[in-house]
Each structure stands twice: as structure tokens, then as C-alpha cells.
Design a protein around this motif. Sequence first.
Motif, mmCIF file in Angstrom:
data_model
loop_
_atom_site.group_PDB
_atom_site.id
_atom_site.type_symbol
_atom_site.label_atom_id
_atom_site.label_comp_id
_atom_site.label_asym_id
_atom_site.label_seq_id
_atom_site.Cartn_x
_atom_site.Cartn_y
_atom_site.Cartn_z
ATOM 1 N N TYR A 397 0.823 -1.204 0.000
ATOM 2 C CA TYR A 397 0.000 0.000 0.000
ATOM 3 C C TYR A 397 0.862 1.261 0.000
ATOM 4 N N LYS A 398 1.939 1.264 0.757
ATOM 5 C CA LYS A 398 2.790 2.442 0.870
ATOM 6 C C LYS A 398 3.494 2.779 -0.441
ATOM 7 N N SER A 401 0.633 5.469 -5.367
ATOM 8 C CA SER A 401 0.358 6.909 -5.406
ATOM 9 C C SER A 401 -0.914 7.196 -4.615
ATOM 10 N N ASP A 402 -1.150 8.460 -4.290
ATOM 11 C CA ASP A 402 -2.361 8.818 -3.534
ATOM 12 C C ASP A 402 -3.620 8.442 -4.297
ATOM 13 N N ASP A 403 -3.648 8.687 -5.603
ATOM 14 C CA ASP A 403 -4.833 8.333 -6.396
ATOM 15 C C ASP A 403 -5.034 6.822 -6.434
ATOM 16 N N LYS A 405 -4.230 4.698 -4.139
ATOM 17 C CA LYS A 405 -4.768 4.300 -2.834
ATOM 18 C C LYS A 405 -6.277 4.535 -2.777
ATOM 19 N N VAL A 406 -6.712 5.702 -3.263
ATOM 20 C CA VAL A 406 -8.137 6.025 -3.247
ATOM 21 C C VAL A 406 -8.919 5.043 -4.120
ATOM 22 N N GLN A 409 -9.179 1.629 -2.514
ATOM 23 C CA GLN A 409 -10.177 1.626 -1.435
ATOM 24 C C GLN A 409 -11.592 1.537 -1.998
ATOM 25 N N GLU A 440 -5.184 3.908 -12.993
ATOM 26 C CA GLU A 440 -4.859 3.287 -11.710
ATOM 27 C C GLU A 440 -5.310 1.830 -11.651
ATOM 28 N N LYS A 474 -9.215 0.467 5.141
ATOM 29 C CA LYS A 474 -8.684 1.783 4.805
ATOM 30 C C LYS A 474 -9.808 2.726 4.375
ATOM 31 N N HIS A 478 -10.825 6.296 6.329
ATOM 32 C CA HIS A 478 -10.832 7.602 5.679
ATOM 33 C C HIS A 478 -12.231 8.215 5.636
#
Length: 597
Positions: A397-398, A401-403, A405-406, A409, A440, A474, A478
Motif C-alpha cells: 500500500y505504501k 500513489s495517492d490516487d 490508494k483512493v 479503497q 490506476e 482503509k 478515511h
Amino acid sequence: MYSQLPKPCARNLPAEGGAAGSFAFGQFVLIPERQLLLEDGAPVRIARRARDLLTALVLRPGELVSKDELIAHAWPELPVDEGNLKVNIGALRRVLHDDPDEPRYIATVVGRGYRFVAPVRRSDSPDPGSSADALPKPASALPARSAPIFGRAAMIASILRDLASSRLVSIVGPGGIGKTTVALAVAREAADVFEGGAFFVDLAAVDDNSRVVDAVAAALGLNTLRAESHAGLGELRDRKLLLVLDNCEHLIDAVAGCAHQILTSAKDVRLLTTSREALCLKNERVRRLTGLSTPPAASQLRTEQALDFAAIQLFVDRATHASPAFTLSDANAATIAEICRRLEGLALAIECVALRIETLGLDGMLDCIGNRSLMFVAHPADPERHRTMTALMDWSYKLLSDDAKVVMQRLSTFAGSFTLQSACEVAARDGVDPIRVVEEVASLAAKSLLATEPRDGEVDYRQSAVVRAFALEKLAAHGDRDDAQRRHAEHFLRLAEEAEADGETLPKLAWLARHGAKLEDIRSALSWALDHRASADLAVRLAVTAIPFWKQHGLTKEGRAALERVLGDGFSAHRSAHDDQRLNAALAEMHKGQATP
């Protein structure tokens, strides 16, 4: 040199009846005088009958040894039938990590007996290390074997063949699937073919791209290599070796650069890498590792049948170590099979669960799978990232990228497989547009965080049970879960309305082929809507449009329960007279048992 890799059938030991000395094959050494089998120098637990059978076969490599001869050797003066022989040959194959369909050691000659097909190297000394004839090994640097391998014999054999024709082979798959285990098994098998040996580089602890070359240098003893320059890789040009680069995913660009330099400057070096995604280099051969084999759903298993499946073999092995009182039986085989199915054959997840056999029991394990309590502690000797499923998922997960991850989820709202269009409809919002979702989804699939399922010329996607459990957590953390679940429910309401319309024109089989796979998500969407009063209107509409799914799948009891609940007083304000008419008519039909069986 490399052409030797895929040839397991050569016979180089004369047929000789004595059992003195030692006999080496693959990573094993058999010493009959000591009743001892070694794997990579370590003693292997093996039952007496299985060891006797192995001795009989190894003494006559390449020859057919009949069933009668084997029985006479392993059970002298005892009246036993062929069933005993078959069971013990199966146990022997498990010890040797052999696959009866693609044997590296023991081949079945149907109706007649068995043949030992691997090359055997004999030494007159019972100590394989005391004689120059006993299989001298190059100065390899590979970790010691720590546990038996299950269900990977065919893949190991395939990768060995790949290395015979390709200088770069990458083993790709999700975390915990067993990539390192397979890579090390391949390296041990191939080490003797490479004059310079086989070397292993664990990149998990390397957190800086500039240190990749240093890690390779440390493994190979090339002191002149420096992180700021690849020039020192030229020292490899005259060496003939196999280099295993393990856990490349977090350093993928740096590893690709290092690999390219090695392949360019050292023509006799071959690379085997493990990663969540491929290096994407020219002429790279990619082998995607999938879960261990599990029995089909609803199959009635007996003990002997259950052990035909690698996931169950692994579970039984780990559970037996965790609890000596545990035994596989006809009574618990089906439950163990269901546990392995729900974990989709993911090796690390199976190990983690099996370790809790004493504290949870089999029924407790089933209750835990699919939520946070799945993330059990694994063996303390494992790498830090593998000690829990949570740690392993955090590792992947780390790196996103931020997108990404979203999107990961939001995709966890899907209970089953989904199309790219469905992914866009559910995940595209709040700064993540449909084009970004497409990008993504492709990235998550490349990183083994989404499984791909080809269907009718298109591709469906699916999160594994472990990935989905992690991503749902996750999503909730959030504060995005209810919004994502509502979008999911609205999307499947539209798909259910399309299915309802098709029910008027399509035959049952054609309807099921087009819409049957949506059942799990229809269930999930309806269950969520029923539990959230703010979505009562959505629950009513889903219940109405889901009626064809209960009928077509013959789910009379489940359909009645859903209809009765939505017909309750708590949903009356959200039902129209037409809704009531349809719901009551469907309920009456189901009570009469007239739903499609």
C-alpha cells in the motif's frame, strides 16, 4: 551449460544393487546406510516406507521398477495391496516437492510401476561432503531451506526451462503468494549448472534506489562496485552465475537499470527476479504466480482426496506444527477446504491462519476470514513485512500513489468481479476522474493488487479476499465507506434493472451467462442499503429489481428473507403501491415454492 537445466531424464548411474555410499539428486542426498535423506544438507523428515521406496527407485535410476518389486522392498513378507504403495508414493512426492503431472523425480508408468527420472550422482562415501565424487558445489550464496514446498513443482520446472532460453525471468504475483520460495527452489536446482554458482540478493531492506548496486556487490563480493556508478558491474563479465534479485517492487526502476547493465555487460549471467510487477525490460520472461490449488466449492472430500490439493497440504503441514494434536480427517476436510478456498490459495494467509488452530479452531477461523482478524501473526523467523498479513499489505500500500490508494479503497466495495466501466462509475469522483481510474486500475493490476479475468474478449477485475479486507478497512478509516457503498449500490441498481428487462426476452441460460455473476454484488448492495435507514428508498428499489436473481438462482429462502424485511413497517414510507404489489406477488410465489429450482 544452460541447456542442461530442463533435462531431468538423463541416466548417469549404472544399475547396481548395493546401497552403500550416498546418492545425490537435485538438492537432495540419500544415504541408505544411515537411513537418512538430506535436503540442502539438512535432514528431512520422511516415513520409513517412503524412504525404502525412494531407495529402491534411486538404486535403479531411469529403469522401470514394478509395483511388485517396490512392495517387496518396502513391505517384505507383509501382505499389502497397491493402495498402500500409492499412498506412500504420494507422501514421498510431497517430501521431494514433486508433481506427478510434471515429474522431476518420480514418474508413473501407468499400470506397471514407477521410474526415477532425475540424474543421480553416486559417491562411495556415506558422507557426501567427504569425497570429490559426491557432488561438489560452487560457492553459491543461497538461504537454507526452512520448510517443505507444496504445489509448485510444475512452476519450478517451467522456470528452469525458461532459464535455459532466457537471461531474465521475473516471478510476479501478489504479496504472500510464495514468489521467494519458488525463486529459491529454482536457484537450488540450477546452482550446479552455473560454474560460478547461484546468489541471492534480498532487496526488502534496501530503501534507497542508489543502494541497489551496493546490495548486489555485497552478495557477489564485488568490492569495487559503488552506488553512484555501474562501472563495477563489468567485473561480472567473465563469471557464469545465476543472480536472484528478490523483492524488487519498491525499487523497480533502479532494479531495472541494474539488471539492464548486468545483462549488457555480462553475457553469462542470468537473472531471476521476484516482484509484485514486472521490470518491463526487453526479452524479459514473466511468470505470474497464482494461489495454491484448492478443491472446487461444495465438493465432498475425504482425507486422501483433500491431500491432492496443495493449499490443504500446506495448511495441514503448518497446523500440525502448531498443534501436534491436529489431524486431517474425513470430518474436517471440507472445513479446511473452505478456509483455503476463501483465502484463494494465498500461501502466507494460509500459514497465518493455520498457526491459530489451537486458539480458534476450524469454525473460528471461518468466522474470522474476511475481516481484520484475518491478519494473524505468522512465524517470527519470517521477514518483518511477512510477519502479519497487515504488514504485508501495508508494504504494498505504501508504494502506491495517492490516487491509486483512493481507487483501491473504492474498488473494495465490489464483492465479486467488475468491469472497467463499473470501476469508473464507482471510483471516479472527488478529484479522481474516469481517465485516472482507468490508469490506476491498470497500475493496480500490474502490481498484483487486482486479479484479471479474461471474459468474452474483455477483461474483468477482482480484488482477492485479503486485499479487499485491507482496502475496506482503509476506506472506513478515511470516512469514505458509506459514500462509496452508496455509489456501488446505485450502480448495481442500474445493472439489476437491465437484468430485469433482459429477463423478459432471454432464456434462463443466456440470462445467467450475462447477469449471473452480479449476484454477489446485488446481495452486498441490498444488505448495505437494508442496514442504513438513510438509504431505505434504495433498499426498496434493489429488493424489487433483485427478484429475478432470487428466482433464476433458485434462492427461495434468501429471497423470502429479503422481501419480508423490506415489506416491514420501517420501509413503508419508501414503497409505492406498485412496489407493494410486486413484492407481495413475488413473496407469495416463493412461499408456494414456485420459484425456479
